[in-house]
Design a protein around this motif. Structure first.
Motif, PDB file in Angstrom:
ATOM      1  N   LEU A 352      -0.358  -7.444   0.974  1.00  0.00           N
ATOM      2  CA  LEU A 352      -1.453  -6.949   1.709  1.00  0.00           C
ATOM      3  C   LEU A 352      -1.129  -5.137   2.037  1.00  0.00           C
ATOM      4  CD1 LEU A 352      -2.709  -9.590   3.876  1.00  0.00           C
ATOM      5  CD2 LEU A 352      -4.020  -8.370   2.192  1.00  0.00           C
ATOM      6  N   VAL A 353       0.141  -5.137   2.635  1.00  0.00           N
ATOM      7  CA  VAL A 353       0.503  -3.897   3.246  1.00  0.00           C
ATOM      8  C   VAL A 353       0.697  -2.828   1.931  1.00  0.00           C
ATOM      9  CG1 VAL A 353       2.540  -2.574   4.201  1.00  0.00           C
ATOM     10  CG2 VAL A 353       1.904  -4.927   5.062  1.00  0.00           C
ATOM     11  N   ARG A 354       1.336  -3.145   0.997  1.00  0.00           N
ATOM     12  CA  ARG A 354       1.330  -2.436  -0.122  1.00  0.00           C
ATOM     13  C   ARG A 354      -0.015  -1.923  -0.765  1.00  0.00           C
ATOM     14  NH1 ARG A 354       4.868  -2.753  -5.947  1.00  0.00           N
ATOM     15  NH2 ARG A 354       3.622  -1.167  -6.960  1.00  0.00           N
ATOM     16  N   PHE A 355      -0.962  -2.633  -0.822  1.00  0.00           N
ATOM     17  CA  PHE A 355      -2.404  -2.284  -1.347  1.00  0.00           C
ATOM     18  C   PHE A 355      -2.920  -1.637  -0.492  1.00  0.00           C
ATOM     19  CE2 PHE A 355      -6.995  -3.586  -1.313  1.00  0.00           C
ATOM     20  CZ  PHE A 355      -7.008  -3.266  -2.519  1.00  0.00           C
ATOM     21  N   VAL A 356      -2.946  -1.431   0.914  1.00  0.00           N
ATOM     22  CA  VAL A 356      -3.695  -0.723   1.855  1.00  0.00           C
ATOM     23  C   VAL A 356      -2.799   0.774   1.698  1.00  0.00           C
ATOM     24  CG1 VAL A 356      -3.940  -0.369   4.293  1.00  0.00           C
ATOM     25  CG2 VAL A 356      -4.554  -2.675   3.555  1.00  0.00           C
ATOM     26  N   ASN A 357      -1.319   0.710   1.560  1.00  0.00           N
ATOM     27  CA  ASN A 357      -0.868   1.842   1.716  1.00  0.00           C
ATOM     28  C   ASN A 357      -0.994   2.614   0.266  1.00  0.00           C
ATOM     29  OD1 ASN A 357       1.698   2.498   3.912  1.00  0.00           O
ATOM     30  ND2 ASN A 357       1.492   0.428   3.880  1.00  0.00           N
ATOM     31  N   PHE A 358      -1.562   2.162  -0.462  1.00  0.00           N
ATOM     32  CA  PHE A 358      -1.682   2.590  -1.954  1.00  0.00           C
ATOM     33  C   PHE A 358      -3.030   3.224  -1.920  1.00  0.00           C
ATOM     34  CE2 PHE A 358      -4.367   2.133  -6.013  1.00  0.00           C
ATOM     35  CZ  PHE A 358      -3.547   3.143  -6.555  1.00  0.00           C
ATOM     36  N   LEU A 359      -4.029   2.561  -1.060  1.00  0.00           N
ATOM     37  CA  LEU A 359      -5.362   3.012  -1.096  1.00  0.00           C
ATOM     38  C   LEU A 359      -5.739   4.202  -0.015  1.00  0.00           C
ATOM     39  CD1 LEU A 359      -7.584  -0.055  -1.816  1.00  0.00           C
ATOM     40  CD2 LEU A 359      -7.175   1.807  -3.293  1.00  0.00           C
ATOM     41  N   LYS A 360      -4.857   3.857   0.879  1.00  0.00           N
ATOM     42  CA  LYS A 360      -4.752   4.902   2.326  1.00  0.00           C
ATOM     43  C   LYS A 360      -6.081   5.238   2.740  1.00  0.00           C
ATOM     44  CE  LYS A 360      -0.766   7.657   0.938  1.00  0.00           C
ATOM     45  NZ  LYS A 360      -0.303   6.616   0.199  1.00  0.00           N
ATOM     46  N   PRO A 361      -7.003   4.066   3.046  1.00  0.00           N
ATOM     47  CA  PRO A 361      -8.237   4.080   3.913  1.00  0.00           C
ATOM     48  C   PRO A 361      -8.321   4.755   5.301  1.00  0.00           C
ATOM     49  CG  PRO A 361      -7.566   1.881   4.105  1.00  0.00           C
ATOM     50  CD  PRO A 361      -6.446   2.537   3.301  1.00  0.00           C
ATOM     51  N   LYS A 362      -9.225   4.978   5.650  1.00  0.00           N
ATOM     52  CA  LYS A 362      -9.357   5.427   7.129  1.00  0.00           C
ATOM     53  C   LYS A 362      -9.279   4.262   8.160  1.00  0.00           C
ATOM     54  CE  LYS A 362     -10.258   9.669   5.856  1.00  0.00           C
ATOM     55  NZ  LYS A 362      -9.231  10.644   6.090  1.00  0.00           N
ATOM     56  N   GLN A 363      -9.869   3.100   7.720  1.00  0.00           N
ATOM     57  CA  GLN A 363      -9.698   1.977   8.743  1.00  0.00           C
ATOM     58  C   GLN A 363      -9.829   0.684   7.748  1.00  0.00           C
ATOM     59  OE1 GLN A 363     -13.148   2.344  11.368  1.00  0.00           O
ATOM     60  NE2 GLN A 363     -14.417   1.933   9.881  1.00  0.00           N
ATOM     61  N   VAL A 364      -9.367  -0.479   8.477  1.00  0.00           N
ATOM     62  CA  VAL A 364      -9.340  -1.709   7.752  1.00  0.00           C
ATOM     63  C   VAL A 364     -10.071  -2.670   8.880  1.00  0.00           C
ATOM     64  CG1 VAL A 364      -7.956  -3.713   7.123  1.00  0.00           C
ATOM     65  CG2 VAL A 364      -7.466  -1.512   6.404  1.00  0.00           C
ATOM     66  N   VAL A 365     -10.844  -3.431   8.261  1.00  0.00           N
ATOM     67  CA  VAL A 365     -11.756  -4.451   9.037  1.00  0.00           C
ATOM     68  C   VAL A 365     -11.008  -5.773   8.545  1.00  0.00           C
ATOM     69  CG1 VAL A 365     -13.563  -5.347   9.708  1.00  0.00           C
ATOM     70  CG2 VAL A 365     -13.589  -2.974   9.211  1.00  0.00           C
ATOM     71  N   PRO A 366     -10.386  -6.686   9.377  1.00  0.00           N
ATOM     72  CA  PRO A 366      -9.933  -7.839   8.905  1.00  0.00           C
ATOM     73  C   PRO A 366     -11.087  -8.883   8.948  1.00  0.00           C
ATOM     74  CG  PRO A 366      -8.509  -7.201  10.725  1.00  0.00           C
ATOM     75  CD  PRO A 366      -9.605  -6.280  10.648  1.00  0.00           C
ATOM     76  N   THR A 367     -11.219  -9.851   7.709  1.00  0.00           N
ATOM     77  CA  THR A 367     -12.149 -10.556   7.730  1.00  0.00           C
ATOM     78  C   THR A 367     -11.830 -12.233   8.055  1.00  0.00           C
ATOM     79  OG1 THR A 367     -11.563 -10.826   5.281  1.00  0.00           O
ATOM     80  CG2 THR A 367     -13.338  -9.248   5.931  1.00  0.00           C
ATOM     81  N   VAL A 368     -10.446 -12.310   8.146  1.00  0.00           N
ATOM     82  CA  VAL A 368      -9.994 -13.521   8.813  1.00  0.00           C
ATOM     83  C   VAL A 368      -9.131 -13.382   9.952  1.00  0.00           C
ATOM     84  CG1 VAL A 368      -8.565 -15.603   8.029  1.00  0.00           C
ATOM     85  CG2 VAL A 368      -9.862 -14.529   6.259  1.00  0.00           C
ATOM     86  N   GLY A 369      -9.262 -13.974  10.931  1.00  0.00           N
ATOM     87  CA  GLY A 369      -8.481 -14.025  12.072  1.00  0.00           C
ATOM     88  C   GLY A 369      -6.982 -13.984  11.870  1.00  0.00           C
ATOM     89  N   ILE A 370      -6.344 -13.057  12.615  1.00  0.00           N
ATOM     90  CA  ILE A 370      -5.031 -12.479  12.429  1.00  0.00           C
ATOM     91  C   ILE A 370      -3.958 -13.241  13.544  1.00  0.00           C
ATOM     92  CG2 ILE A 370      -3.057 -10.757  12.529  1.00  0.00           C
ATOM     93  CD1 ILE A 370      -5.130  -9.018  11.170  1.00  0.00           C
ATOM     94  N   SER A 371      -3.274 -14.056  12.995  1.00  0.00           N
ATOM     95  CA  SER A 371      -2.191 -14.917  14.046  1.00  0.00           C
ATOM     96  C   SER A 371      -1.418 -13.851  14.848  1.00  0.00           C
ATOM     97  CB  SER A 371      -1.239 -15.804  13.190  1.00  0.00           C
ATOM     98  OG  SER A 371      -0.508 -16.548  14.154  1.00  0.00           O
ATOM     99  N   GLY A 372      -1.795 -14.006  16.225  1.00  0.00           N
ATOM    100  CA  GLY A 372      -1.056 -13.123  17.125  1.00  0.00           C
ATOM    101  C   GLY A 372      -1.882 -11.890  17.353  1.00  0.00           C
ATOM    102  N   GLY A 373      -2.975 -11.593  16.608  1.00  0.00           N
ATOM    103  CA  GLY A 373      -3.979 -10.519  16.874  1.00  0.00           C
ATOM    104  C   GLY A 373      -3.658  -9.336  15.985  1.00  0.00           C
ATOM    105  N   ILE A 374      -4.555  -8.479  16.088  1.00  0.00           N
ATOM    106  CA  ILE A 374      -4.164  -7.100  15.387  1.00  0.00           C
ATOM    107  C   ILE A 374      -3.171  -6.539  15.751  1.00  0.00           C
ATOM    108  CG2 ILE A 374      -5.135  -4.783  14.953  1.00  0.00           C
ATOM    109  CD1 ILE A 374      -8.147  -6.256  14.710  1.00  0.00           C
TER     110      ILE A 374
END
Length: 413
Positions: A352-374
């Motif tokens: 996930l981290v590599r994918f987002v780093n490659f695309l370099k978007p302005k923001q990411v919206v999680p579609t599944v709840g993240i353990s421990g929160g964002i």
């Protein structure tokens, strides 16, 4: 070989004035309350505005080529004298501009929306992978999601100049970095499948997970041969969901050199995905059996073994799931052994981290709840992770489409 993906016209098919798509995939590895609404709305958005394309001739799905198939009709093969096929060297992925052909396990010859969800075929609009369509000035492209058969990511190029990527359920991999569309597009927002968005879920690649299972089978084979027993006396069982894990058990069958038998529930899906049945041959003639994940228990497998009337003397079962990561779980009692294998069709945390780093978007919206929160994972990403409630997702996407005859829905996820 068909590369077509079916999308249902939810507005036209809904009999009760509500959105048609209320998916309850048994294949999910975690609750998807937000994801369900997301898929339902996106499908509605697409299909509601495709009426102007109806004059175009629908591309008929071609028959799926039976490439490297494993015949479920063939008798059990003698695999005593030869070791399992060794793993091939991992491919080195590079940033190339030529896309590889869609692999066999991604082709859906039939349409699961029709066979499993009961959608009227007249309400199906066909989208072709990597082919951009225009809907009232906005462009939509479906690309391979590397998930279960038929899964796609959707890229929305909005007329206001912003591009939105919705991954749906997907597993990121380096091959995606060669997608031409990703190289030529600046992604503003990613709606990201964050099923395993936690640093403790850094499980192996799918090939590595399959090799783990094969290694266990090799050990079993050698142990049996030392005491003069045959490996063909072992029943191999693989747990699956309604859809998913096809690459795992079909890959295992090819490497072991045995045939596959699937329970009727799974076989209905495989008939659409693989274009043939895996339950016509007698169960006793196939060494690898595919059963629902819920049936992977000592008691149920013992009863299952007994139902085969002495054809096999023991069971070695595999539970392929990302939730098995780090557990090293093996349960053994009498003549039944169950191995947990960290195999998933969702992205690991590092992927996930590599994918987002490659695309370099302005923001990411999680579609599944993240353990421990964002806040627990924000430091790993190059851009803000934003809750959908904070960005007013409804106005960000749906305001660009005039949706008629449909009740207002909450924010898209």
């Amino acid at each position: 070989m068909s590369k077509n993906i079916g999308v249902a016209d939810a507005l036209k098919c809904d009999r009760g004035g509500r959105a048609l798509y209320k998916f309850d995939w048994k294949g999910n590895e975690s609750p998807r309350a937000g994801r369900v609404q997301s898929v339902r709305l996106i499908l509605s958005l697409l299909s509601a505005k495709m009426s102007n394309l109806r004059a175009q001739k629908r591309r008929a799905p071609s028959l799926r080529a039976k490439n490297e198939s494993i015949s479920s009709h063939s008798p059990r093969k003698n695999v005593e004298a030869v070791p399992f096929n060794m793993a091939t060297k991992n491919k080195v992925w590079s940033r190339v501009w030529v896309r590889e052909k869609c692999t066999y396990h991604k082709i859906v010859a039939g349409d699961l929306c029709v066979s499993r969800l009961g959608v009227n075929p007249k309400c199906i609009h066909v989208l072709t992978l990597d082919n951009t369509i225009r809907i009232e000035g906005d462009e939509v492209t479906a690309v391979d999601a590397n998930h279960c058969p038929g899964a796609v990511m959707l890229i929305f190029a909005l007329s206001i100049g912003k591009t939105v990527l919705h991954t749906g359920d997907f597993r990121a991999n380096p091959a995606m970095e060669s997608y031409p569309l990703f190289w030529n597009t600046d992604i503003h927002t990613i709606y990201l499948d964050t099923t395993y968005c936690n640093s403790r879920y850094d499980f192996p690649t799918q090939d590595q997970s399959l090799e783990m299972a094969l290694s266990l089978l090799r050990q079993k084979k050698m142990a049996l041969e030392k005491v003069g027993k045959k490996f063909s006396s072992v029943l191999i069982v693989c747990g699956t969901y309604t859809i998913g894990k096809e690459k795992f058990f079909l890959g295992m069958a090819r490497r072991v050199g045995c045939s596959v038998w699937a329970c009727p529930e799974k076989d209905k899906v495989l008939q659409a995905v693989e274009g043939r049945s895996f339950s016509h041959a007698p169960a006793q003639s196939c060494q690898l059996h595919v059963v629902p994940m819920r049936d992977l228990s000592i008691d149920k497998l013992k009863s299952y073994l007994e139902s085969l009337h002495g054809t096999f003397t023991e069971v070695v079962a595999f539970k392929p799931s990302g939730w098995e990561n780090g557990k090293n779980s093996t349960v053994e009692k009498d003549n039944v052994t169950i191995h947990g294998i960290p195999y998933s069709e969702h992205s690991s945390f590092s992927e996930l981290v590599r994918f987002v780093n490659f695309l370099k978007p302005k923001q990411v919206v999680p579609t599944v709840g993240i353990s421990g929160g964002i806040k627990a994972v924000q430091k790993y990403f190059p851009c803000p992770l934003v809750c959908k409630e904070e960005i007013g997702s409804q106005s960000k996407v749906t305001d660009y489409y005039s949706i008629q005859n449909r009740q207002q829905m909450s924010a898209v996820t």
